[in-house]
Design a protein around this motif. Sequence first.
Motif, PDB file in Angstrom:
ATOM      1  N   GLN A   1       1.307  -1.377   0.173  1.00 36.64           N
ATOM      2  CA  GLN A   1       0.017  -0.254   0.217  1.00 36.64           C
ATOM      3  C   GLN A   1       0.841   1.154  -0.001  1.00 36.64           C
ATOM      4  O   GLN A   1       1.502   0.979   0.526  1.00 36.64           O
ATOM      5  CB  GLN A   1      -1.041   0.187   1.375  1.00 36.64           C
ATOM      6  CG  GLN A   1      -0.591  -0.179   2.639  1.00 36.64           C
ATOM      7  CD  GLN A   1      -1.486  -0.098   4.242  1.00 36.64           C
ATOM      8  OE1 GLN A   1      -2.595   0.576   3.726  1.00 36.64           O
ATOM      9  NE2 GLN A   1      -1.503  -1.195   4.441  1.00 36.64           N
ATOM     10  N   GLY A   2       0.328   2.648  -0.784  1.00 37.35           N
ATOM     11  CA  GLY A   2       1.308   3.624  -0.618  1.00 37.35           C
ATOM     12  C   GLY A   2       0.866   5.140  -1.311  1.00 37.35           C
ATOM     13  O   GLY A   2      -1.006   4.596  -1.589  1.00 37.35           O
ATOM     14  N   SER A   3       1.086   5.603  -1.169  1.00 36.31           N
ATOM     15  CA  SER A   3       0.376   7.131  -1.735  1.00 36.31           C
ATOM     16  C   SER A   3       1.027   7.896  -3.100  1.00 36.31           C
ATOM     17  O   SER A   3       2.302   7.752  -2.524  1.00 36.31           O
ATOM     18  CB  SER A   3      -0.350   7.782  -0.707  1.00 36.31           C
ATOM     19  OG  SER A   3       0.147   8.260   0.003  1.00 36.31           O
ATOM     20  N   PHE A   4       0.978   8.627  -3.813  1.00 38.41           N
ATOM     21  CA  PHE A   4       1.915   9.754  -4.566  1.00 38.41           C
ATOM     22  C   PHE A   4       0.902  11.233  -4.670  1.00 38.41           C
ATOM     23  O   PHE A   4      -0.508  11.062  -4.046  1.00 38.41           O
ATOM     24  CB  PHE A   4       2.767   9.055  -5.776  1.00 38.41           C
ATOM     25  CG  PHE A   4       1.327   8.487  -6.808  1.00 38.41           C
ATOM     26  CD1 PHE A   4       0.835   9.707  -7.663  1.00 38.41           C
ATOM     27  CD2 PHE A   4       0.602   7.245  -5.827  1.00 38.41           C
ATOM     28  CE1 PHE A   4      -0.605   8.845  -7.796  1.00 38.41           C
ATOM     29  CE2 PHE A   4      -0.287   7.306  -6.707  1.00 38.41           C
ATOM     30  CZ  PHE A   4      -0.781   7.374  -8.103  1.00 38.41           C
ATOM     31  N   SER A   5       1.981  12.510  -4.467  1.00 41.05           N
ATOM     32  CA  SER A   5       1.657  13.532  -4.969  1.00 41.05           C
ATOM     33  C   SER A   5       1.682  14.619  -5.665  1.00 41.05           C
ATOM     34  O   SER A   5       3.556  14.017  -5.657  1.00 41.05           O
ATOM     35  CB  SER A   5       0.753  14.180  -3.458  1.00 41.05           C
ATOM     36  OG  SER A   5       1.785  14.144  -3.064  1.00 41.05           O
ATOM     37  N   LEU A   6       1.543  14.364  -6.485  1.00 44.81           N
ATOM     38  CA  LEU A   6       1.704  15.832  -6.915  1.00 44.81           C
ATOM     39  C   LEU A   6       1.203  17.321  -6.957  1.00 44.81           C
ATOM     40  O   LEU A   6      -0.001  17.087  -6.678  1.00 44.81           O
ATOM     41  CB  LEU A   6       2.324  15.442  -8.473  1.00 44.81           C
ATOM     42  CG  LEU A   6       2.627  14.826  -9.247  1.00 44.81           C
ATOM     43  CD1 LEU A   6       2.644  14.229 -10.455  1.00 44.81           C
ATOM     44  CD2 LEU A   6       3.764  14.525  -8.740  1.00 44.81           C
ATOM     45  N   ASP A   7       1.788  18.560  -6.262  1.00 44.34           N
ATOM     46  CA  ASP A   7       1.431  19.730  -6.649  1.00 44.34           C
ATOM     47  C   ASP A   7       2.206  20.930  -7.232  1.00 44.34           C
ATOM     48  O   ASP A   7       3.347  20.459  -6.273  1.00 44.34           O
ATOM     49  CB  ASP A   7       1.094  19.657  -5.063  1.00 44.34           C
ATOM     50  CG  ASP A   7       0.169  21.211  -4.706  1.00 44.34           C
ATOM     51  OD1 ASP A   7      -0.568  21.308  -4.155  1.00 44.34           O
ATOM     52  OD2 ASP A   7       1.059  22.485  -3.955  1.00 44.34           O
ATOM     53  N   ILE A   8       2.059  21.621  -7.552  1.00 49.03           N
ATOM     54  CA  ILE A   8       2.236  23.232  -8.479  1.00 49.03           C
ATOM     55  C   ILE A   8       1.415  24.125  -7.824  1.00 49.03           C
ATOM     56  O   ILE A   8       0.150  24.412  -8.058  1.00 49.03           O
ATOM     57  CB  ILE A   8       2.533  22.776  -9.735  1.00 49.03           C
ATOM     58  CG1 ILE A   8       3.118  21.100 -10.488  1.00 49.03           C
ATOM     59  CG2 ILE A   8       2.809  24.215 -10.745  1.00 49.03           C
ATOM     60  CD1 ILE A   8       2.983  21.218 -11.853  1.00 49.03           C
ATOM     61  N   SER A   9       2.314  25.269  -7.151  1.00 52.87           N
ATOM     62  CA  SER A   9       1.638  26.030  -6.996  1.00 52.87           C
ATOM     63  C   SER A   9       2.369  27.821  -7.270  1.00 52.87           C
ATOM     64  O   SER A   9       3.196  27.704  -7.315  1.00 52.87           O
ATOM     65  CB  SER A   9       1.497  26.370  -5.346  1.00 52.87           C
ATOM     66  OG  SER A   9       2.439  26.851  -5.277  1.00 52.87           O
ATOM     67  N   HIS A  10       1.329  28.489  -7.831  1.00 47.76           N
ATOM     68  CA  HIS A  10       2.431  30.116  -8.053  1.00 47.76           C
ATOM     69  C   HIS A  10       1.269  30.694  -7.154  1.00 47.76           C
ATOM     70  O   HIS A  10       0.627  30.907  -7.130  1.00 47.76           O
ATOM     71  CB  HIS A  10       2.174  30.369  -9.553  1.00 47.76           C
ATOM     72  CG  HIS A  10       2.768  31.347 -10.456  1.00 47.76           C
ATOM     73  ND1 HIS A  10       3.919  31.096 -10.291  1.00 47.76           N
ATOM     74  CD2 HIS A  10       1.621  32.292 -10.680  1.00 47.76           C
ATOM     75  CE1 HIS A  10       3.768  32.702 -10.529  1.00 47.76           C
ATOM     76  NE2 HIS A  10       2.695  33.509 -11.034  1.00 47.76           N
ATOM     77  N   SER A  11       2.351  31.615  -7.160  1.00 48.03           N
ATOM     78  CA  SER A  11       1.891  32.887  -6.302  1.00 48.03           C
ATOM     79  C   SER A  11       2.470  34.832  -7.338  1.00 48.03           C
ATOM     80  O   SER A  11       3.341  34.686  -7.607  1.00 48.03           O
ATOM     81  CB  SER A  11       3.026  33.385  -5.144  1.00 48.03           C
ATOM     82  OG  SER A  11       2.296  32.804  -3.883  1.00 48.03           O
ATOM     83  N   PRO A  12       0.886  34.768  -7.334  1.00 47.34           N
ATOM     84  CA  PRO A  12       1.223  35.650  -9.069  1.00 47.34           C
ATOM     85  C   PRO A  12       1.722  37.455  -8.091  1.00 47.34           C
ATOM     86  O   PRO A  12       2.411  38.646  -8.809  1.00 47.34           O
ATOM     87  CB  PRO A  12       0.110  36.114  -9.536  1.00 47.34           C
ATOM     88  CG  PRO A  12      -0.888  35.393  -8.478  1.00 47.34           C
ATOM     89  CD  PRO A  12      -0.293  34.532  -7.693  1.00 47.34           C
ATOM     90  N   GLU A  13       2.149  37.270  -6.825  1.00 47.65           N
ATOM     91  CA  GLU A  13       2.665  38.411  -6.308  1.00 47.65           C
ATOM     92  C   GLU A  13       3.505  38.362  -4.947  1.00 47.65           C
ATOM     93  O   GLU A  13       3.638  36.837  -5.140  1.00 47.65           O
ATOM     94  CB  GLU A  13       1.376  39.632  -5.748  1.00 47.65           C
ATOM     95  CG  GLU A  13       0.633  40.608  -6.418  1.00 47.65           C
ATOM     96  CD  GLU A  13      -0.711  41.122  -5.568  1.00 47.65           C
ATOM     97  OE1 GLU A  13      -0.085  41.592  -4.229  1.00 47.65           O
ATOM     98  OE2 GLU A  13      -1.053  41.891  -6.818  1.00 47.65           O
ATOM     99  N   PRO A  14       4.455  39.110  -4.736  1.00 47.29           N
ATOM    100  CA  PRO A  14       5.496  38.221  -4.176  1.00 47.29           C
ATOM    101  C   PRO A  14       5.124  38.278  -2.272  1.00 47.29           C
ATOM    102  O   PRO A  14       4.359  38.558  -2.226  1.00 47.29           O
ATOM    103  CB  PRO A  14       6.256  39.954  -3.423  1.00 47.29           C
ATOM    104  CG  PRO A  14       5.681  40.858  -4.891  1.00 47.29           C
ATOM    105  CD  PRO A  14       4.734  40.756  -5.158  1.00 47.29           C
ATOM    106  N   LYS A  15       6.045  37.314  -2.073  1.00 45.10           N
ATOM    107  CA  LYS A  15       5.371  36.091  -0.640  1.00 45.10           C
ATOM    108  C   LYS A  15       6.406  35.761  -0.441  1.00 45.10           C
ATOM    109  O   LYS A  15       7.424  35.305  -0.816  1.00 45.10           O
ATOM    110  CB  LYS A  15       3.883  35.095  -1.744  1.00 45.10           C
ATOM    111  CG  LYS A  15       3.548  34.393  -0.546  1.00 45.10           C
ATOM    112  CD  LYS A  15       2.835  33.452  -0.711  1.00 45.10           C
ATOM    113  CE  LYS A  15       1.940  32.596   0.298  1.00 45.10           C
ATOM    114  NZ  LYS A  15       0.394  32.044  -0.317  1.00 45.10           N
ATOM    115  N   TYR A  16       6.214  35.650   0.870  1.00 45.47           N
ATOM    116  CA  TYR A  16       7.339  34.810   1.984  1.00 45.47           C
ATOM    117  C   TYR A  16       8.970  35.633   1.573  1.00 45.47           C
ATOM    118  O   TYR A  16      10.451  35.018   1.811  1.00 45.47           O
ATOM    119  CB  TYR A  16       7.630  33.185   1.615  1.00 45.47           C
ATOM    120  CG  TYR A  16       6.340  31.981   1.578  1.00 45.47           C
ATOM    121  CD1 TYR A  16       5.640  32.185   2.370  1.00 45.47           C
ATOM    122  CD2 TYR A  16       6.120  32.002  -0.065  1.00 45.47           C
ATOM    123  CE1 TYR A  16       4.431  31.163   2.438  1.00 45.47           C
ATOM    124  CE2 TYR A  16       4.808  31.153  -0.075  1.00 45.47           C
ATOM    125  CZ  TYR A  16       4.334  30.405   1.417  1.00 45.47           C
ATOM    126  OH  TYR A  16       3.526  29.666   1.672  1.00 45.47           O
TER     127      TYR A  16
END
Length: 657
Positions: A469-484
Amino acid sequence: MQYGIGITFTGKNYGVYMKKCIIAAAAAVLLVSEPELFSQNSYREQTSEASEEEIAASAGVMFAEDMGEEEAEHLYSLKSKPLKINLASRSRLVESGLFSPYQVAAILDYRNRNGDILSFSELAAVDGFGSYAVQVLAPFVSLDSYSLPGRSSSGRNYVSNSVVLKSAVRFQETASGWNEPEYSYGMKYRFSMNDRLEAALTCRSSYAAVKFPPEAASFYAAYYGRKLLGKVIAGDFNARFGQGLVMWSGFSMSGIPTQSAFSKRPSGISPYWSYAGDGSHRGIAADFCAGNFTVSAFASFPGLRGLTIPGKSVEISLLPGLNVMWSGMDGQVSFTCVASSIPFLVRKSDGQTGMTAMTGRFFENCHVSADARYAVKGVEIFGEAALDVSDRTVAALAGCKFSPCRGLYLASGLRFYPPGYESEYSGAVKSGSCCSNEYGLAFSGSFYSGKYVRLAGMSGFGSSSVRHQGSFSLDISHSPEPKYGTDKPSTQFKSVFSYSCQLSSMFCMQWKMSERIRSYGDRFRTDVRCDVKYSDGRLSSAVRLDVLHSTGLGLLSYIESGYKCGSVYAYVRGGVFRIDNWSDRIYAYERDAPGSFSVPAYYGRGFWLSAVAGIRVFKWGRCYFRAAYTGYPWASPGQEKKKPGRAELKIQISVNL
């Protein structure tokens, strides 16, 4: 071993008879196809302490490090006092967070038509469940029944009291020896009468805080109805609606480690009973149930909690909210509205208290949302759209979950959180710290395959585990304004793969590999972890090796051995770590007393030793002990002196009457 199914048939209940035939046939198929899984109707006999694996599985993750303190406390509480699904009202079933809204509808419909659920194999045959889902739920639910088969329980009268007291002392190493000891404490008390009237109090103070008044405290009193009134709560409570775009108090996971984390299970209004002491609402709340409709309303007062802290400046405002939900066997629809007022009462640090002048609108912002979830032919579609009325900004998310074949579950989702959208109480799926200034796309899945392997020393339901048993994930995120802290748009990519193999009845191997790539800060973060576990039912051992690379290279490893039999258990762990940069820190779940959740971050060059033990003193009482020492005999490059060591001793007493 025998199985029996009894059905009474009269001319007046032909529909009920047909329903029972269908359920009986489904249960028979499950029994034949997976006999190891349903070899007994009752969950395997263990101590009331939930294991790390049980807690993580119910939270939808494979490793305990991916959970939050409040979530773990809630599941520990459910393990010690399982939810009685044959006696629980709709409001109770929803607030537990164990079921989706249409699983709740399926349980209620089954109870009305066929009476109480008397075995886990029967629960697995109910619409919306299955063998794997029930295996995860089994440690946290009870099938207690006071009725004959085919009838529904009316309940019995009883009163229960539970008290948990814990204290700890810590010593910090200095150049001349050891400094003065520091103390911390915590307390939990809960009273329940017939599962209708409840009251609870929790408080704690950490090492550096003043001892009285407590650093953090929470309390509630609740009354549960049976028909129109679901419940009324005064004090501290959680409010979790829809997919969390407008209101999701308490812990909310960042990232999407598994397929089950894609769509949230809204628990509505629920009591808050956690050592964390924050993240919840303080005020009054209630929900009402009529058929398939549930109406939840609350009024909380942000800042009210701070009045108990001397010398702290406090601003108290009003936060009212309303949610109307329709849920059926195939889906749900709900509408949420939450408003926030300007502070109307202010207490300054010098103790002066006064009302603020009302110069404009009393409610400074308002959020409304609509969410829906629908399941058709095994495909679950869900989404939520929210409007920030003040800024006229719309945020939205949508996704789907489906199973293309046996043993494989997939999910995908899109999210759109524009920079102008601000909701202080949001908790929807996200990659960062808040649901704002983020556009994202995610894909995830979980799988299991192979035959069920009977676990050594176990019997009854849950005594077998699927081999792979197991799991997998892919995630892409974009911040259009300055962050962090950046001065330009940023992008982040995350991937996680987890795999568990039950090598034999005694040995299990687990892997976790994750990669994070950013366009800012530490560009890469690669983490590879391997765990090998052994258990014969009483004796157990585990070895972990973790390698992480970001700014530099971080290494952590430990070995643990334990003994568990009936009301006694004991575990000893020893580990070493070499982590020279804070950005390479590694988190490791530490065993503690039930209800206490500890995931420290290891940094530096050193080692640690810990021992945990628990024993039932009387039928109604248990004691738990934990001793730990962390030393830093080696200095990292650039350090002028070694980090000081730290020793800690904890004791906890739990009493149930």
